[in-house]
Design a protein around this motif. Structure first.
Motif, PDB file in Angstrom:
ATOM      1  N   GLN A   1       0.693  -1.294  -0.016  1.00  0.00           N
ATOM      2  CA  GLN A   1       0.158  -0.015   0.114  1.00  0.00           C
ATOM      3  C   GLN A   1       0.918   1.205   0.073  1.00  0.00           C
ATOM      4  O   GLN A   1       0.610   2.249  -0.643  1.00  0.00           O
ATOM      5  CB  GLN A   1      -0.894   0.100   1.190  1.00  0.00           C
TER       6      GLN A   1
ATOM      7  N   HIS B   1       3.947   1.538  -1.172  1.00  0.00           N
ATOM      8  CA  HIS B   1       4.601   1.729  -2.412  1.00  0.00           C
ATOM      9  C   HIS B   1       3.661   2.128  -3.357  1.00  0.00           C
ATOM     10  O   HIS B   1       4.103   2.988  -4.277  1.00  0.00           O
ATOM     11  CB  HIS B   1       5.201   0.404  -2.704  1.00  0.00           C
ATOM     12  N   LYS B   2       2.295   1.949  -3.362  1.00  0.00           N
ATOM     13  CA  LYS B   2       1.286   2.637  -4.422  1.00  0.00           C
ATOM     14  C   LYS B   2       1.274   3.918  -4.076  1.00  0.00           C
ATOM     15  O   LYS B   2       1.299   4.724  -5.231  1.00  0.00           O
ATOM     16  CB  LYS B   2      -0.132   1.825  -4.026  1.00  0.00           C
TER      17      LYS B   2
ATOM     18  N   ALA C   1      -5.497   4.817  -4.193  1.00  0.00           N
ATOM     19  CA  ALA C   1      -4.133   4.424  -4.637  1.00  0.00           C
ATOM     20  C   ALA C   1      -4.120   3.190  -5.642  1.00  0.00           C
ATOM     21  O   ALA C   1      -2.951   2.825  -6.143  1.00  0.00           O
ATOM     22  CB  ALA C   1      -3.277   4.086  -3.056  1.00  0.00           C
ATOM     23  N   ASP C   2      -5.332   2.584  -5.716  1.00  0.00           N
ATOM     24  CA  ASP C   2      -5.204   1.392  -6.583  1.00  0.00           C
ATOM     25  C   ASP C   2      -5.210   2.093  -8.106  1.00  0.00           C
ATOM     26  O   ASP C   2      -4.962   1.239  -8.924  1.00  0.00           O
ATOM     27  CB  ASP C   2      -6.458   0.700  -6.491  1.00  0.00           C
TER      28      ASP C   2
ATOM     29  N   PRO D   1      -3.285   5.226  -9.255  1.00  0.00           N
ATOM     30  CA  PRO D   1      -2.383   6.478  -8.917  1.00  0.00           C
ATOM     31  C   PRO D   1      -2.180   7.092 -10.399  1.00  0.00           C
ATOM     32  O   PRO D   1      -2.258   6.503 -11.388  1.00  0.00           O
ATOM     33  CB  PRO D   1      -1.211   5.764  -8.509  1.00  0.00           C
TER      34      PRO D   1
END
Length: 408
Positions: free
Chosen positions: A101, A103-104, A398-399, A401
């Motif tokens: 998460q 890293h996203k 964030a899924d 970006p």
């Protein structure tokens, strides 16, 4: 910096009137830090227009949420001091899912701020070399107690420890008295302020090169940088400096003095002001004495000068002397408590205290950013967030970006 053709940072009304489009609008900051130095730095970036996402552990979050009483709403006022205008998400940084998460979030971010203890598991998990390779646009700030090198690099430290080891406590307090820490958390705040300078400088450089970089600073390094004239005095004569109470090592008179009812301060920065002071207090002979005509002479005769001034100043009240000195152009001031400071018309005129709505505590006063831009004060955009208040919104976004850009 996240930009699209359809996105733009909204203008925000300020307490001083007009609108303020922050110079860091469009910059996204991921805040993995806690306590004060890192959070203060990221809050300041938020004041300047950046979007700051504060990542906290699901179990309790930033430890300062519990550093009370006093409490306002569910959190301690200490937390409220360094976290307004941010969003809060809860992530377990030690879990595989949590790391994915983060890293996203970083793929869409410009700045990462962390204060992981050197050698800790979290510093290993979020190794800056690996992050820099994966996210070359990213500006990473690491704040530690003692810096990334040297025999103390792995030692833990809070503000008071840094004030002690960094020398500030040896210079604070009355001469010959016990060591004292400064009233403000100057170890933490110094590191935070230098961290802000580093981040903004790195973003500016990135606008030319397209590349981020790894920045480090520490509470200890900040203390050394803030020694200023204390350091150069020592370098010049090799003498160990000691606390002088409210006195100044290089100027006399420049300290607190007793009046009839309380203490107040006088700050004489040149010999002309010294003559004006002596005339104003009815002691022209003191000003005419060749021993005290220059600052050098007054520093050498510090004790005598201060005794003579105190003998005269004790005869009238603080209000009397401050009014007299103000009319004469002599820098002087009463020593105010915080209730007096926040009720002062000068504070109100500057718009330094703003009110925002907290979801459970209601109206909450916050101290604003102390720099104006074209006469406009950056607004406090939102209250300090409740733990995890933005988790669903942020991690859902964030899924998908936005592509990271290389501009600052």
């Amino acid at each position: 910096m996240r930009t699209t053709e359809t996105e733009s940072a909204p203008d925000t009304s300020t307490a001083t009137g007009g609108t303020f489009e922050g110079p860091l609008a469009g910059v996204r900051v991921i805040d993995l830090s806690k306590i004060l130095a890192g959070p203060y730095a990221t809050m300041s970036l938020a004041d300047l227009g950046a979007e700051v996402i504060k990542v906290e552990h699901p179990d309790g979050g930033d430890p300062t949420r519990a550093w009370g009483p006093p409490m306002v709403g569910p959190d301690a006022t200490y937390f409220h001091a360094a976290n307004h205008s941010k969003k809060s998400v809860t992530i377990d940084l030690k879990s595989d899912r949590g790391q994915a998460q983060v890293h996203k979030l970083l793929a869409d971010a410009d700045v990462l701020v962390e204060n992981f203890r050197p050698g800790s598991s979290l510093q290993t998990i979020f190794d800056y070399k690996e992050l820099a390779a994966k996210f070359p646009h990213l500006v990473i700030l690491h704040i530690s107690a003692y810096g990334d090198h040297g025999p103390m690099r792995d030692e833990p430290g809070y503000d008071m420890v840094a004030q002690a080891r960094g020398g500030l406590m040896s210079l604070t307090g009355e001469a010959g008295g016990p060591p004292m820490k400064a009233g403000f958390a100057m170890g933490d705040l110094g590191a935070g302020l230098f961290g802000i300078i580093g981040i903004v400088s790195a973003l500016f450089e990135r606008s030319r090169t397209g590349k981020g970089q790894y920045l480090t600073t520490s509470l200890y390094e900040g203390q050394l940088a803030l020694h200023v004239n204390w350091a150069t005095n020592y370098f010049a004569d090799g003498k160990r400096p000691h606390a002088l109470g409210s006195g100044h090592p290089n100027l006399v008179p420049y300290q607190a003095y007793p009046a009839a009812d309380d203490y107040f301060v006088i700050a004489i920065g040149n010999d002309s002001l010294w003559q004006q002071l002596c005339t104003a207090i009815g002691r022209p002979g003191l000003g005419e004495d060749e021993r005290f005509a220059t600052n050098r002479g007054r520093v050498i005769n510090r004790e005598y000068v201060n005794e003579e001034l105190s003998r005269t100043l004790r005869t009238k009240t603080v209000d009397h002397w401050c009014a007299l000195f103000s009319a004469a152009g002599i820098p002087a001031a009463p020593i105010k408590h915080l209730d007096e400071v926040y009720a002062d018309p000068q504070t109100e005129a500057l718009g330094m205290v703003q009110t925002v709505d907290h979801p459970t505590a209601g109206p909450m006063r916050q101290v604003a950013f102390p720099v104006n831009f074209n006469g406009l004060r950056p607004p406090v955009r939102s209250a300090p967030p409740e733990l995890g208040a933005d988790t669903d919104d942020i991690l859902g976004a964030a899924d998908h970006p936005h592509p990271a850009t290389t501009g600052a």
